[in-house]
Design an enzyme around this catalytic site. Sequence first.
Site, PDB file in Angstrom:
ATOM      1  N   ASP A 105       2.532  -5.234   4.507  1.00 21.40           N
ATOM      2  CA  ASP A 105       2.016  -4.091   3.578  1.00 21.40           C
ATOM      3  C   ASP A 105       2.566  -4.546   2.005  1.00 21.40           C
ATOM      4  O   ASP A 105       3.288  -5.275   1.608  1.00 21.40           O
ATOM      5  CB  ASP A 105       3.130  -2.994   3.724  1.00 21.40           C
ATOM      6  CG  ASP A 105       2.829  -2.464   5.233  1.00 21.40           C
ATOM      7  OD1 ASP A 105       1.645  -2.648   5.831  1.00 21.40           O
ATOM      8  OD2 ASP A 105       3.657  -1.789   5.974  1.00 21.40           O
ATOM      9  N   LYS A 106       2.043  -3.754   1.237  1.00 20.29           N
ATOM     10  CA  LYS A 106       1.946  -3.996  -0.255  1.00 20.29           C
ATOM     11  C   LYS A 106       3.529  -3.973  -0.699  1.00 20.29           C
ATOM     12  O   LYS A 106       4.261  -4.799  -1.548  1.00 20.29           O
ATOM     13  CB  LYS A 106       1.474  -2.763  -1.056  1.00 20.29           C
ATOM     14  CG  LYS A 106       1.447  -2.936  -2.468  1.00 20.29           C
ATOM     15  CD  LYS A 106       0.516  -1.837  -3.034  1.00 20.29           C
ATOM     16  CE  LYS A 106       0.439  -1.919  -4.635  1.00 20.29           C
ATOM     17  NZ  LYS A 106       1.356  -1.098  -5.103  1.00 20.29           N
TER      18      LYS A 106
END
Length: 256
Positions: A105-106
């Site tokens: 994920d970011k």
Amino acid sequence: MKERLQKILAQAGLASRRRAEEMILSGRVKVNGEITLTLGQKADPACDLITLDGQKVKCKEDAAYFMFHKPVGYLTALADPYGRPTVKIFLDKLPVRVYPVGRLDKDVSGILILTNDGELARRLMHPSFEVPKVYWVKVKGQLRPEDLLLLSSGRLFIDGKKAAPAQARLVARPPENGWLELILTEGRHRQVKKMCAAVGHPVEILKRVAYASLPLDPKLKAGEIRPLKTGEIKTLKDRVNYDQILPKVRNSDVRI
Ligand code: URA
């Protein structure tokens, strides 16, 4: 160098090796104009003309493998419709085109394998190989022994489906005591966050510190990439029986 035809087709990204075998057996592949129906046949992509359905097979440059320390703040994608930063800016610095194996994920940092070897990538992401991924997690609040038991039990439901048994323990490692080490062999979407939220301790910081028995190189700073060593490539390949032909591995089956 001569290679088996199914390996050449797979490395060119045209199919899994299993699917490539089917293509050969159904007479769709020619070497120097001759249909080849034998699975053991080898060819040299540098000298032989290999075609699939009459189209020249564009052979990939040599397979390349890297370890990337993904920093927080970047999507694991090559483009984003909303213009958010992606890992592409790091990949573009490499001399060859490679792709991330799976996703972080970011807001997650840590080890990400990069390669242009589609067959290896597909296998590493396929759930049947149960490739272990090790995460260090800082969660909100104090985890109790019963939370650790539930995280590892295989009885925790996320998105209406049981999460596979995991290993969960508290580690006294940096940056401070009380972080959770979670080892997962599944790769469901935002799985660590969902599992921790399900036991009442939302994730505050998440880092992947090992992938398929390869630890994140402590010398690799966030944002840095280095080639994998020969032994590390072998570790990945051995983990997924790379040299064995397997039942069909479908793209739709792969998970992070
Ligand atoms: N689990 C998550 O929640 N996020 C990741 O990026 C990886 C695993």
